[in-house]
Design a protein around this motif. Structure first.
Motif, PDB file in Angstrom:
ATOM      1  N   ARG B  22       0.833  -1.210   0.000  1.00  0.00           N
ATOM      2  CA  ARG B  22       0.000   0.000   0.000  1.00  0.00           C
ATOM      3  C   ARG B  22       0.869   1.263   0.000  1.00  0.00           C
ATOM      4  O   ARG B  22       0.574   2.242  -0.702  1.00  0.00           O
ATOM      5  N   HIS B  23       1.960   1.222   0.753  1.00  0.00           N
ATOM      6  CA  HIS B  23       2.922   2.336   0.820  1.00  0.00           C
ATOM      7  C   HIS B  23       3.494   2.639  -0.575  1.00  0.00           C
ATOM      8  O   HIS B  23       3.560   3.810  -0.991  1.00  0.00           O
ATOM      9  N   MET B  24       3.894   1.641  -1.306  1.00  0.00           N
ATOM     10  CA  MET B  24       4.479   1.831  -2.634  1.00  0.00           C
ATOM     11  C   MET B  24       3.420   2.219  -3.667  1.00  0.00           C
ATOM     12  O   MET B  24       3.688   3.049  -4.541  1.00  0.00           O
ATOM     13  N   HIS B  25       2.230   1.628  -3.589  1.00  0.00           N
ATOM     14  CA  HIS B  25       1.164   2.025  -4.519  1.00  0.00           C
ATOM     15  C   HIS B  25       0.906   3.536  -4.407  1.00  0.00           C
ATOM     16  O   HIS B  25       0.746   4.219  -5.426  1.00  0.00           O
ATOM     17  N   VAL B  32       0.851  11.748  -2.685  1.00  0.00           N
ATOM     18  CA  VAL B  32       1.956  11.994  -1.765  1.00  0.00           C
ATOM     19  C   VAL B  32       1.492  12.334  -0.350  1.00  0.00           C
ATOM     20  O   VAL B  32       2.182  12.005   0.619  1.00  0.00           O
ATOM     21  N   GLU B  33       0.321  12.978  -0.209  1.00  0.00           N
ATOM     22  CA  GLU B  33      -0.145  13.289   1.152  1.00  0.00           C
ATOM     23  C   GLU B  33      -0.477  12.005   1.906  1.00  0.00           C
ATOM     24  O   GLU B  33      -0.071  11.821   3.053  1.00  0.00           O
ATOM     25  N   GLU B  34      -1.219  11.107   1.244  1.00  0.00           N
ATOM     26  CA  GLU B  34      -1.564   9.830   1.883  1.00  0.00           C
ATOM     27  C   GLU B  34      -0.316   9.001   2.130  1.00  0.00           C
ATOM     28  O   GLU B  34      -0.191   8.318   3.145  1.00  0.00           O
ATOM     29  N   THR B  38       2.110   7.306   5.882  1.00  0.00           N
ATOM     30  CA  THR B  38       2.721   6.009   6.202  1.00  0.00           C
ATOM     31  C   THR B  38       4.050   6.203   6.948  1.00  0.00           C
ATOM     32  O   THR B  38       4.737   5.229   7.243  1.00  0.00           O
ATOM     33  N   PHE B  39       4.409   7.453   7.234  1.00  0.00           N
ATOM     34  CA  PHE B  39       5.552   7.773   8.092  1.00  0.00           C
ATOM     35  C   PHE B  39       5.044   8.390   9.398  1.00  0.00           C
ATOM     36  O   PHE B  39       3.986   9.017   9.406  1.00  0.00           O
ATOM     37  N   THR B  40       5.811   8.235  10.486  1.00  0.00           N
ATOM     38  CA  THR B  40       5.479   8.974  11.710  1.00  0.00           C
ATOM     39  C   THR B  40       5.776  10.453  11.459  1.00  0.00           C
ATOM     40  O   THR B  40       6.603  10.791  10.600  1.00  0.00           O
ATOM     41  N   PRO B  41       5.131  11.360  12.205  1.00  0.00           N
ATOM     42  CA  PRO B  41       5.395  12.803  11.999  1.00  0.00           C
ATOM     43  C   PRO B  41       6.871  13.160  12.170  1.00  0.00           C
ATOM     44  O   PRO B  41       7.370  14.075  11.497  1.00  0.00           O
ATOM     45  N   ASP B  42       7.593  12.426  13.017  1.00  0.00           N
ATOM     46  CA  ASP B  42       9.015  12.742  13.276  1.00  0.00           C
ATOM     47  C   ASP B  42       9.963  11.800  12.530  1.00  0.00           C
ATOM     48  O   ASP B  42      11.121  11.639  12.922  1.00  0.00           O
ATOM     49  N   VAL B 127       0.700   2.065  14.813  1.00  0.00           N
ATOM     50  CA  VAL B 127      -0.057   3.241  15.256  1.00  0.00           C
ATOM     51  C   VAL B 127      -1.503   3.047  14.817  1.00  0.00           C
ATOM     52  O   VAL B 127      -1.762   2.945  13.618  1.00  0.00           O
ATOM     53  N   ASN B 128      -2.418   2.961  15.764  1.00  0.00           N
ATOM     54  CA  ASN B 128      -3.837   2.754  15.443  1.00  0.00           C
ATOM     55  C   ASN B 128      -4.056   1.552  14.525  1.00  0.00           C
ATOM     56  O   ASN B 128      -4.847   1.616  13.587  1.00  0.00           O
ATOM     57  N   GLY B 129      -3.316   0.484  14.768  1.00  0.00           N
ATOM     58  CA  GLY B 129      -3.549  -0.759  14.042  1.00  0.00           C
ATOM     59  C   GLY B 129      -2.867  -0.889  12.702  1.00  0.00           C
ATOM     60  O   GLY B 129      -3.001  -1.918  12.033  1.00  0.00           O
ATOM     61  N   ASP B 130      -2.134   0.142  12.264  1.00  0.00           N
ATOM     62  CA  ASP B 130      -1.375  -0.011  11.023  1.00  0.00           C
ATOM     63  C   ASP B 130       0.054   0.471  11.259  1.00  0.00           C
ATOM     64  O   ASP B 130       0.352   1.127  12.246  1.00  0.00           O
ATOM     65  N   TRP B 131       0.935   0.127  10.343  1.00  0.00           N
ATOM     66  CA  TRP B 131       2.347   0.468  10.504  1.00  0.00           C
ATOM     67  C   TRP B 131       2.645   1.873  10.028  1.00  0.00           C
ATOM     68  O   TRP B 131       1.976   2.395   9.141  1.00  0.00           O
ATOM     69  N   GLN B 132       3.656   2.482  10.658  1.00  0.00           N
ATOM     70  CA  GLN B 132       4.255   3.717  10.161  1.00  0.00           C
ATOM     71  C   GLN B 132       5.767   3.555  10.219  1.00  0.00           C
ATOM     72  O   GLN B 132       6.290   2.885  11.109  1.00  0.00           O
ATOM     73  N   ILE B 133       6.438   4.212   9.272  1.00  0.00           N
ATOM     74  CA  ILE B 133       7.905   4.166   9.222  1.00  0.00           C
ATOM     75  C   ILE B 133       8.462   5.274  10.111  1.00  0.00           C
ATOM     76  O   ILE B 133       8.126   6.440   9.923  1.00  0.00           O
ATOM     77  N   ARG B 134       9.297   4.886  11.073  1.00  0.00           N
ATOM     78  CA  ARG B 134       9.892   5.880  11.971  1.00  0.00           C
ATOM     79  C   ARG B 134      11.303   6.248  11.502  1.00  0.00           C
ATOM     80  O   ARG B 134      11.678   7.408  11.524  1.00  0.00           O
ATOM     81  N   THR B 135      12.063   5.225  11.082  1.00  0.00           N
ATOM     82  CA  THR B 135      13.376   5.514  10.496  1.00  0.00           C
ATOM     83  C   THR B 135      13.557   4.628   9.269  1.00  0.00           C
ATOM     84  O   THR B 135      13.175   3.453   9.270  1.00  0.00           O
TER      85      THR B 135
END
Lengths: 144, 144, 144
Positions: B22-25, B32-34, B38-42, B127-135
């Protein structure tokens, strides 16, 4: 090639995918001793390009150690990609894993090239909770 | 690269694979906003080609928005392929995901070209049941 | 393309991956009758290159039988790679599977070439415990 007709349970399928990722990371980093441990001590590898199959982990590791030394000397990075994996359980500790594998090679300053396209059929056995390759049969596409 | 020694449970492995798809699609469609979500704010992204890593979702999205506008102007379709994924749980909400990634580019009327081969190491948080990229740390192959 | 927002359970995700591997192995080996059985009898395939979609398993198989005969005559090996799979359950027996697919072609004595890059959106239905493709919509990248 034997096309899989029985499907693997999900936990087994994910475990085999994760195993292949770690297996390929090791060879592409040149960690050949650790890579050797992803084969059983009596493993065999055969392919349609070489009439003499490699027998045993030591022989398999020796071939790859030479290959990696040559690549390192020329600055070439190999990436082995495996995909289109079908997993068929043979018994409680053994699966047949049929896949495609690509060898991608990148030379400094150049774009990546696909060196080789293959079909790969492995027999994997569960040893101490992780997989090992007991037999590998590789078909290289495009042999003249 | 840290090679994974512990294996992820199957449900986690499949979830991470689905997340990356989903991230790559999203990035390849120019959403780009959506994609930024898929990243954390920081989040931070670093690679071996650029001495200055990108810090924060806004900076990351800004870079990709420019890239996508340039591609769209030239009619080039990017496809990001990720494979050879190894997933190592770090704690109940965090995994290390080590993979290979290809950038495939298709220009109208031409055959697809592999622009870039990379190795990618991400730390993902739930985060809320789905993944986010932190680093994200990317190694581009073949830098001269 | 509809980007998946709901995530498939792990067992379903692995089963769909395994299905696609067997589906692609069959077509690349030229086992077109068995490959045809991975579609529902009333399946449709459409793409952005051809204004006339194919309707029904028989029509779909007929097209691929001709393609495979031409490839075999020229000694070309096709390998279909599917990746970046996102799976979204629609109901208890139906999923939407969105993926990327590459067609890799190897001519004897030459290096493998990427012939085509596509995005593929399938609707799959569960029939007697395995998946079948009911609708396939393919987007070919780079059409001039």
């Amino acid at each position: 090639m034997t096309t899989t007709t029985r499907t693997a349970p999900a936990h087994l399928y994910a475990h085999v995918q994760d195993f292949y990722a770690r297996h390929m990371h090791l060879v592409d980093e040149g960690r050949v001793e650790e890579w050797g441990e992803t084969f059983t001590p009596d493993a065999t590898i055969s392919n349609n390009a070489n009439p003499r199959p490699a027998h045993g982990r030591d022989a398999i590791v020796a071939v790859i150690r030479r290959t990696h030394a040559e690549l390192a000397a020329r600055g070439i990075q190999h990436r082995h990609w495996m995909g289109m994996l079908a997993v068929e359980p043979l018994d409680d500790h053994t699966v047949r894993a049929t896949s495609y594998a690509l060898l991608l090679a990148t030379t400094p300053g150049a774009t990546p090239q696909i060196d080789r396209s293959t079909r790969c059929e492995d027999e994997l056995v569960l040893v101490n909770g992780d997989w090992q390759i007991r037999t590998r049969r590789v078909h290289h596409d495009g042999l003249a």
